[in-house]
Design a protein around this motif. Structure first.
Motif, PDB file in Angstrom:
ATOM      1  N   ASP A 140       4.799  14.665  -7.002  1.00 36.63           N
ATOM      2  CA  ASP A 140       4.491  13.247  -6.805  1.00 36.63           C
ATOM      3  C   ASP A 140       3.001  13.089  -6.485  1.00 36.63           C
ATOM      4  OD1 ASP A 140       4.642  10.536  -6.405  1.00 36.63           O
ATOM      5  OD2 ASP A 140       5.482  10.683  -4.384  1.00 36.63           O
ATOM      6  N   THR A 182       0.888  11.251  -5.129  1.00 34.16           N
ATOM      7  CA  THR A 182       0.654  10.198  -4.155  1.00 34.16           C
ATOM      8  C   THR A 182      -0.600  10.515  -3.359  1.00 34.16           C
ATOM      9  OG1 THR A 182       1.699   8.967  -2.346  1.00 34.16           O
ATOM     10  CG2 THR A 182       2.081  11.330  -2.387  1.00 34.16           C
ATOM     11  N   ARG A 226      -1.283   4.683  -1.235  1.00 33.19           N
ATOM     12  CA  ARG A 226       0.117   4.990  -1.534  1.00 33.19           C
ATOM     13  C   ARG A 226       0.576   6.156  -0.665  1.00 33.19           C
ATOM     14  NH1 ARG A 226       3.318   8.078  -5.266  1.00 33.19           N
ATOM     15  NH2 ARG A 226       5.166   6.923  -5.938  1.00 33.19           N
ATOM     16  N   THR A 286       4.022   8.506   0.481  1.00 36.17           N
ATOM     17  CA  THR A 286       5.405   8.916   0.250  1.00 36.17           C
ATOM     18  C   THR A 286       5.915   9.608   1.503  1.00 36.17           C
ATOM     19  OG1 THR A 286       5.067   9.199  -2.132  1.00 36.17           O
ATOM     20  CG2 THR A 286       6.972  10.305  -1.157  1.00 36.17           C
TER      21      THR A 286
END
Length: 506
Positions: free
Chosen positions: A16, A18, A101, A103
């Protein structure tokens, strides 16, 4: 702030891309074969990472991890309390970092309460007040993904409730944090009117309408200020028309000087927070507008300033409340109970299933309970138990205090039916005993949030409490009504739910 719930294995979490990947690692974590699991396992084996809640290990561009920044956080036993501790510690650790962002990944099992604790801790840790700043920086985190191994229906519902709760808590924080000249009774009424859409209606009464109702105690507090009072009535019609509502009454003293019984100058600026009860009611209605539960709720906010001046009420004055009871005002700084007593009398017209008033009422409650638990008083054991349970489930704790009749002895007056103060001893209890007189015949509870509604010092600001407690209580009522066959609202049942009325001018 945008939240998203995703089903994602640890292997996928490593891919991911992020800005920040926060992994919550519980006790007994067993690493798998994927890159991220092996990294966590090696960190634990080397004792660089402890799983005690709040212990952190961070890295920039960790090998095999797509996220720019990685934070491993011990999550203890994975309970809601320990997840909150872990996420709060991580948010404080990265607060200055640019992170659009984020996570948040659960490396172990995730229950609904833990998921909600993570969402609320992220929101709280990234919250920034900006309204009255000329060059606001704003919050650094905008998009948050909560990653769990499997997002089933129960977790999805917990996530939905959590995101809605963030809206309400931040609405309460916003209005509580505003300086008093940016949160006058008129502006508070405008905030309530802005919520009037869908199932929510709002009525605002001005001084003439309040006088006609006979709210002499409320009027007495307001008469020393040039800012005219407002009495705000919010209605959320989510259940059948005949379903008795829960009434929430929020103390709305937008600034409290103490009146003629004036407060000391140090920290008087914090008396802008004396309307945190009102802010919590606004926050609850903001959350209701998102959740749309099958329940009827009324919110009442008596809003005014408590100021000294030529027209201010004086110690020793006797006023007549809406209930007809006369009150000797021995201390003008005990004004919250005066505005609340008239609102409680007004609440009876709704034939409610329960009435809960919320107020930054007494310094005595701060001494008794500090900033951990709100004080709870109730004439109903069942209502008290429901609120205590809601406090536990929401991590927005309260503690029940007594209402023995002997505590009312000090409120006796030779010149009126009751005095508004009874001395320093047991001050939180005697204040509640005063309010109890005006809630006769009602299932009533009083939450004294003087110690929990805001923080002072370097962390000065509103907490948004007890929005979480109140929302959990209301959702428990929905479950109770559902268990006995309460029918959901029919679309278009009543035009009243979409109406907006204002009397007396804003």
């Amino acid at each position: 702030m945008n939240f998203e719930l995703a089903s994602m294995s640890l292997g996928l979490m490593a891919d991911d891309a992020t800005d920040l990947l926060l992994v919550l690692v519980p006790d007994g974590f067993k690493p798998g074969r994927d890159r991220l699991s092996r990294l966590i396992g090696e960190a634990m084996k080397s004792q660089a990472l402890e799983t005690k809640a709040g212990k952190l290990l961070s890295a920039w561009r960790a090998p095999g991890v797509a996220a720019e920044r990685l934070v491993l956080a011990g999550a203890g036993d994975g309970s809601a309390v320990q997840v909150r501790t872990a996420v709060s510690a991580a948010m404080a650790h990265v607060k200055s970092a640019a992170c659009r962002r984020l996570t948040v990944a659960f490396a172990g099992p995730c229950a609904g309460g833990a998921l909600r604790a993570a969402v609320l801790a992220v929101a709280d840790g990234s919250y920034v007040y900006t309204t009255t700043k000329s060059k606001p920086e704003g919050r650094k985190v905008h998009d948050v993904v909560i990653a769990v191994a499997a997002a089933d229906d129960a977790l999805s519902e917990s996530f939905r409730q959590s995101a809605a709760l963030v809206c309400g808590i931040e609405w309460a924080k916003e209005w509580a944090n505003r300086p008093a000249n940016h949160a006058t009774p008129r502006q508070l009424a405008e905030a309530a009117l802005s919520l009037a859409k869908g199932k929510i209606a709002c009525t605002v009464l001005g001084p003439k309408q309040v006088a006609k109702l006979g709210m002499g105690a409320f009027q007495a507090v307001a008469q020393g200020s040039q800012e005219p009072l407002r009495f705000i009535e919010l209605r959320y019609d989510g259940a059948a028309k005949g379903e008795p509502p829960v009434v929430l009454v929020g103390k709305g003293i937008t600034f409290d000087t103490g009146g003629i019984s004036i407060k000391p100058a140090p920290e008087m600026d914090e008396m802008k927070f004396d309307m945190c009860g009102a802010a919590s009611v606004l926050g609850v209605f903001r959350t209701l507008s998102e959740l749309k539960p099958t329940i009827n709720v009324v919110g009442l906010i008596p809003a005014c300033e408590n100021m000294p001046g030529g027209k201010a009420v004086k110690p020793g004055d006797v006023v007549t409340s809406m209930s007809g009871q006369t009150i000797e005002i021995l201390n003008t700084d005990a004004e919250g109970r005066l505005v609340l007593c008239d609102a409680l009398a007004y609440a009876a017209r709704f034939k409610p299933r329960a009435v809960v008033d919320i107020a930054t009422l007494t310094g005595a409650c701060v001494i008794a309970l500090g900033g951990v638990r709100s004080g709870l008083f109730s004439s109903s054991d069942a209502l008290a138990a429901a609120l205590l349970t809601a406090g536990e489930s929401s991590l927005d704790l309260c503690w029940r205090l007594p209402l023995d009749d002997e505590y009312a002895e000090g409120l006796k007056s030779p010149f009126a039916d009751v005095a508004n103060v009874a001395g320093r001893a047991g001050g939180a209890v005697t204040a509640a005993k005063f309010l109890q007189r005006f809630a006769s015949g009602l299932d009533w509870a009083h939450l004294d949030i003087a110690g929990t509604a805001w923080k002072g010092g370097a962390a000065k600001g509103a907490t948004g409490r007890p929005v979480g407690l109140l929302v959990d209580y209301l959702l428990s009522v929905v479950k109770e009504q559902g268990a006995r066959g309460s029918m959901p609202t029919k679309a278009g049942r009543s035009g009243r739910s979409t109406g907006t009325r204002s009397k007396g001018g804003l």
